[in-house]
Design a protein around this motif. Sequence first.
Motif: not given
Length: 205
Positions: A5-7, A61-63, A150-154, A162-169
């Motif tokens: 996942f790219v941030q 690549c987004r597979h 900036a790159l997360l795996f999961g 989790s990325s959108s809640s971090q952004l909202a915070k």
Amino acid sequence: MKTVFVQPERCVGCKQCEIACAVEHSQSKDLFKAVFESPKPKPRIQVGPGIYLNSSFPNKCRHCDPAPCMAVCPTAAINRTPDREIVLIDGNKCISCAMCAMVCPFDVIRYYETADALKGKIVALKCDHCVDRQSRGLEPACVEVCKVNALLFGDINELARSSSSQLAKAVSVAAASVPPEPAHLPENFQAWRKFGETVSKLNER
Ligand code: SF4
Ligand code: SF4
């Protein structure tokens, strides 16, 4: 589905992910030896300019499922792993027709000589989600090396949540740190206020 996942808002453009990717796909898996290898190992992630000034975007690549590249490949050189999570290219079946690159919506396929395919043959190359590392319980090399997350795996849904809640915070913290604008009173209102202040001072005497 597990993915990288790219941030992009966190990327500082250091290109460590490109280097780690090239080393991971080298014959020696060692940075100093990889520099002297032939063919030279190439990165399967490309860090380019982002949409904002001075920002970067690591593209890979987004597979996709279904994968347009897989659908158009005339030699069936592109396939999916049995769990459907990873799209892989078999360099030995690739005939470098560039059909996959033409249909890839993310522009992530490149053409290079690789150590796995016939010597001197140029073949399609893209991210393989570090399938070898994953089989050893490791995360992809680009994710491991990125120090700013900036790159997360999961799991894609968990990471997106989790990325959108971090952004909202971050947005609410930033909004709270902006001092409120001083109220602008119309001139006639200010005149009446001054008059009122003067009267109340007179009354105090
Ligand atoms: S390692 Fe991380 S911060 Fe550096 S370029 Fe790659 S994605 Fe961006
Ligand atoms: S190469 Fe492009 S089209 Fe094929 S799976 Fe990756 S992102 Fe999708």
